[in-house]
Design a protein around this motif. Sequence first.
Motif, PDB file in Angstrom:
ATOM      1  N   GLU A   1      19.727 -12.983  12.016  1.00 55.92           N
ATOM      2  CA  GLU A   1      19.155 -11.647  11.786  1.00 55.92           C
ATOM      3  C   GLU A   1      18.735 -11.002  13.099  1.00 55.92           C
ATOM      4  OE1 GLU A   1      17.169 -12.111   7.342  1.00 55.92           O
ATOM      5  OE2 GLU A   1      16.089 -12.955   9.066  1.00 55.92           O
ATOM      6  N   ILE A   2      18.150 -11.796  13.987  1.00 58.28           N
ATOM      7  CA  ILE A   2      17.741 -11.279  15.296  1.00 58.28           C
ATOM      8  C   ILE A   2      18.965 -10.858  16.096  1.00 58.28           C
ATOM      9  CG2 ILE A   2      16.642 -11.863  17.498  1.00 58.28           C
ATOM     10  CD1 ILE A   2      14.843 -13.811  15.846  1.00 58.28           C
ATOM     11  N   ALA A   3      19.987 -11.693  16.090  1.00 61.37           N
ATOM     12  CA  ALA A   3      21.223 -11.367  16.818  1.00 61.37           C
ATOM     13  C   ALA A   3      21.810 -10.061  16.312  1.00 61.37           C
ATOM     14  CB  ALA A   3      22.230 -12.505  16.671  1.00 61.37           C
ATOM     15  N   ASN A   4      21.831  -9.881  15.010  1.00 58.18           N
ATOM     16  CA  ASN A   4      22.353  -8.651  14.423  1.00 58.18           C
ATOM     17  C   ASN A   4      21.481  -7.449  14.802  1.00 58.18           C
ATOM     18  OD1 ASN A   4      24.109  -7.107  12.707  1.00 58.18           O
ATOM     19  ND2 ASN A   4      22.485  -7.136  11.172  1.00 58.18           N
ATOM     20  N   LEU A   5      20.184  -7.588  14.712  1.00 59.04           N
ATOM     21  CA  LEU A   5      19.261  -6.494  15.013  1.00 59.04           C
ATOM     22  C   LEU A   5      19.332  -6.078  16.475  1.00 59.04           C
ATOM     23  CD1 LEU A   5      16.964  -4.743  13.768  1.00 59.04           C
ATOM     24  CD2 LEU A   5      15.376  -6.502  14.549  1.00 59.04           C
ATOM     25  N   LEU A   6      19.451  -7.062  17.367  1.00 55.54           N
ATOM     26  CA  LEU A   6      19.466  -6.782  18.808  1.00 55.54           C
ATOM     27  C   LEU A   6      20.871  -6.650  19.380  1.00 55.54           C
ATOM     28  CD1 LEU A   6      16.579  -9.132  20.008  1.00 55.54           C
ATOM     29  CD2 LEU A   6      16.475  -6.732  19.320  1.00 55.54           C
ATOM     30  N   ARG A   7      21.866  -6.755  18.502  1.00 56.64           N
ATOM     31  CA  ARG A   7      23.272  -6.629  18.902  1.00 56.64           C
ATOM     32  C   ARG A   7      23.638  -7.589  20.036  1.00 56.64           C
ATOM     33  NH1 ARG A   7      22.231  -1.006  17.528  1.00 56.64           N
ATOM     34  NH2 ARG A   7      23.610  -0.457  15.810  1.00 56.64           N
ATOM     35  N   THR A   8      23.386  -8.868  19.753  1.00 58.56           N
ATOM     36  CA  THR A   8      23.725  -9.918  20.702  1.00 58.56           C
ATOM     37  C   THR A   8      24.238 -11.115  19.906  1.00 58.56           C
ATOM     38  OG1 THR A   8      22.934 -11.129  22.648  1.00 58.56           O
ATOM     39  CG2 THR A   8      21.399 -10.941  20.793  1.00 58.56           C
ATOM     40  N   SER A   9      24.563 -12.184  20.592  1.00 58.16           N
ATOM     41  CA  SER A   9      25.089 -13.365  19.891  1.00 58.16           C
ATOM     42  C   SER A   9      23.947 -14.289  19.465  1.00 58.16           C
ATOM     43  CB  SER A   9      26.061 -14.124  20.785  1.00 58.16           C
ATOM     44  OG  SER A   9      25.354 -14.777  21.822  1.00 58.16           O
ATOM     45  N   GLN A  10      24.243 -15.116  18.470  1.00 56.61           N
ATOM     46  CA  GLN A  10      23.268 -16.105  18.023  1.00 56.61           C
ATOM     47  C   GLN A  10      22.977 -17.109  19.127  1.00 56.61           C
ATOM     48  OE1 GLN A  10      23.841 -17.832  14.106  1.00 56.61           O
ATOM     49  NE2 GLN A  10      25.142 -16.087  13.541  1.00 56.61           N
ATOM     50  N   ALA A  11      23.966 -17.402  19.945  1.00 54.41           N
ATOM     51  CA  ALA A  11      23.770 -18.345  21.049  1.00 54.41           C
ATOM     52  C   ALA A  11      22.756 -17.804  22.052  1.00 54.41           C
ATOM     53  CB  ALA A  11      25.102 -18.633  21.743  1.00 54.41           C
ATOM     54  N   VAL A  12      22.858 -16.523  22.362  1.00 53.81           N
ATOM     55  CA  VAL A  12      21.904 -15.901  23.289  1.00 53.81           C
ATOM     56  C   VAL A  12      20.491 -15.968  22.704  1.00 53.81           C
ATOM     57  CG1 VAL A  12      21.176 -13.701  24.317  1.00 53.81           C
ATOM     58  CG2 VAL A  12      23.570 -14.412  24.439  1.00 53.81           C
TER      59      VAL A  12
ATOM     60  N   LEU B   1      10.041 -11.427  16.867  1.00 56.42           N
ATOM     61  CA  LEU B   1      10.876 -11.303  15.670  1.00 56.42           C
ATOM     62  C   LEU B   1      11.037 -12.646  14.965  1.00 56.42           C
ATOM     63  CD1 LEU B   1      13.609  -8.866  17.019  1.00 56.42           C
ATOM     64  CD2 LEU B   1      11.901  -8.367  15.251  1.00 56.42           C
ATOM     65  N   ARG B   2      11.179 -13.721  15.730  1.00 56.40           N
ATOM     66  CA  ARG B   2      11.407 -15.034  15.132  1.00 56.40           C
ATOM     67  C   ARG B   2      10.134 -15.653  14.560  1.00 56.40           C
ATOM     68  NH1 ARG B   2      12.604 -18.387  12.173  1.00 56.40           N
ATOM     69  NH2 ARG B   2      13.604 -20.365  12.604  1.00 56.40           N
ATOM     70  N   TYR B   3       9.087 -15.694  15.363  1.00 55.73           N
ATOM     71  CA  TYR B   3       7.919 -16.480  14.988  1.00 55.73           C
ATOM     72  C   TYR B   3       6.769 -15.678  14.390  1.00 55.73           C
ATOM     73  CZ  TYR B   3      10.510 -20.088  17.255  1.00 55.73           C
ATOM     74  OH  TYR B   3      11.515 -20.970  17.582  1.00 55.73           O
ATOM     75  N   LEU B   4       6.706 -14.395  14.624  1.00 62.83           N
ATOM     76  CA  LEU B   4       5.663 -13.589  13.998  1.00 62.83           C
ATOM     77  C   LEU B   4       6.203 -12.809  12.805  1.00 62.83           C
ATOM     78  CD1 LEU B   4       3.729 -12.229  17.107  1.00 62.83           C
ATOM     79  CD2 LEU B   4       3.334 -14.315  15.788  1.00 62.83           C
ATOM     80  N   GLU B   5       7.466 -12.391  12.898  1.00 69.02           N
ATOM     81  CA  GLU B   5       8.079 -11.626  11.816  1.00 69.02           C
ATOM     82  C   GLU B   5       8.909 -12.488  10.875  1.00 69.02           C
ATOM     83  OE1 GLU B   5       7.586  -8.246  11.127  1.00 69.02           O
ATOM     84  OE2 GLU B   5       5.996  -8.630  12.567  1.00 69.02           O
ATOM     85  N   GLY B   6       9.260 -13.695  11.292  1.00 70.56           N
ATOM     86  CA  GLY B   6       9.968 -14.623  10.418  1.00 70.56           C
ATOM     87  C   GLY B   6      11.448 -14.368  10.238  1.00 70.56           C
ATOM     88  N   LEU B   7      12.057 -13.611  11.144  1.00 69.24           N
ATOM     89  CA  LEU B   7      13.490 -13.378  11.043  1.00 69.24           C
ATOM     90  C   LEU B   7      14.244 -14.626  11.495  1.00 69.24           C
ATOM     91  CD1 LEU B   7      12.444 -10.419  10.895  1.00 69.24           C
ATOM     92  CD2 LEU B   7      14.457  -9.776  12.189  1.00 69.24           C
ATOM     93  N   THR B   8      15.449 -14.800  10.982  1.00 70.75           N
ATOM     94  CA  THR B   8      16.300 -15.914  11.396  1.00 70.75           C
ATOM     95  C   THR B   8      17.042 -15.534  12.675  1.00 70.75           C
ATOM     96  OG1 THR B   8      18.203 -15.132  10.142  1.00 70.75           O
ATOM     97  CG2 THR B   8      16.653 -16.607   8.985  1.00 70.75           C
ATOM     98  N   ASN B   9      17.597 -16.529  13.343  1.00 77.45           N
ATOM     99  CA  ASN B   9      18.375 -16.248  14.556  1.00 77.45           C
ATOM    100  C   ASN B   9      19.546 -15.301  14.284  1.00 77.45           C
ATOM    101  OD1 ASN B   9      16.557 -17.952  15.760  1.00 77.45           O
ATOM    102  ND2 ASN B   9      18.082 -19.374  16.562  1.00 77.45           N
TER     103      ASN B   9
ATOM    104  N   THR C   1      17.513 -18.130  24.442  1.00 79.17           N
ATOM    105  CA  THR C   1      16.330 -17.368  24.846  1.00 79.17           C
ATOM    106  C   THR C   1      15.080 -17.910  24.161  1.00 79.17           C
ATOM    107  OG1 THR C   1      17.663 -15.382  25.205  1.00 79.17           O
ATOM    108  CG2 THR C   1      15.293 -15.062  24.959  1.00 79.17           C
ATOM    109  N   LEU C   2      15.172 -18.186  22.865  1.00 76.51           N
ATOM    110  CA  LEU C   2      14.016 -18.720  22.139  1.00 76.51           C
ATOM    111  C   LEU C   2      13.620 -20.097  22.650  1.00 76.51           C
ATOM    112  CD1 LEU C   2      14.766 -17.540  18.498  1.00 76.51           C
ATOM    113  CD2 LEU C   2      12.956 -16.714  20.039  1.00 76.51           C
ATOM    114  N   HIS C   3      14.598 -20.932  22.947  1.00 77.11           N
ATOM    115  CA  HIS C   3      14.300 -22.264  23.488  1.00 77.11           C
ATOM    116  C   HIS C   3      13.565 -22.149  24.822  1.00 77.11           C
ATOM    117  CE1 HIS C   3      14.721 -26.487  24.456  1.00 77.11           C
ATOM    118  NE2 HIS C   3      15.201 -26.119  25.636  1.00 77.11           N
TER     119      HIS C   3
END
Length: 174
Positions: A139-150, A129-137, A154-156
Amino acid sequence: MPFIESRERYSQLFTEHHRRVLLAAYRVTGNMADAEDVTQTVFLRLANSNGSPAQNIASYLYRAGINGALDLLRHRQTVVMGPLEDAAHVPDEHCGSSPEANVSARELGGLLRHAISQLSPRAAEMFTLRYLEGLTNPEIANLLRTSQAVVAVTLHQTRSKLKKKLKDSGWETR
């Protein structure tokens, strides 16, 4: 009772979401035939589902396309050749690129796809989602129903694992 109660509704959903699901699957697999198979499977599952698969059908289909493509890569456990590039722009004959650069990009794309297929499903989905689809953190948190910190952690961790895998394969990473 099936979720899709009429052919018209199914046709409408297919028309609205087919391209996005197909392109998401293509960016993961790097192969249009595989992306088409994944897309077909996603829409067949939708047609045969009992009850609504999700409140937000657009997000559900998008994620199903990505996860279906990741599952395909995991199932094969082989390297799929082809550059990791934005599927919306597939260059004609890699205009202006040397043959060596094209081979190098295909090899790196294949190694990266193989490495992604070995990640946990959640990490692979976030990375895609981040690197192939170009979503922001966010946006990913919202889509996956998790926190931006998670998402950030995870991405790191995922980037570190992928860099190590690529380095172990003989590719120098930055």
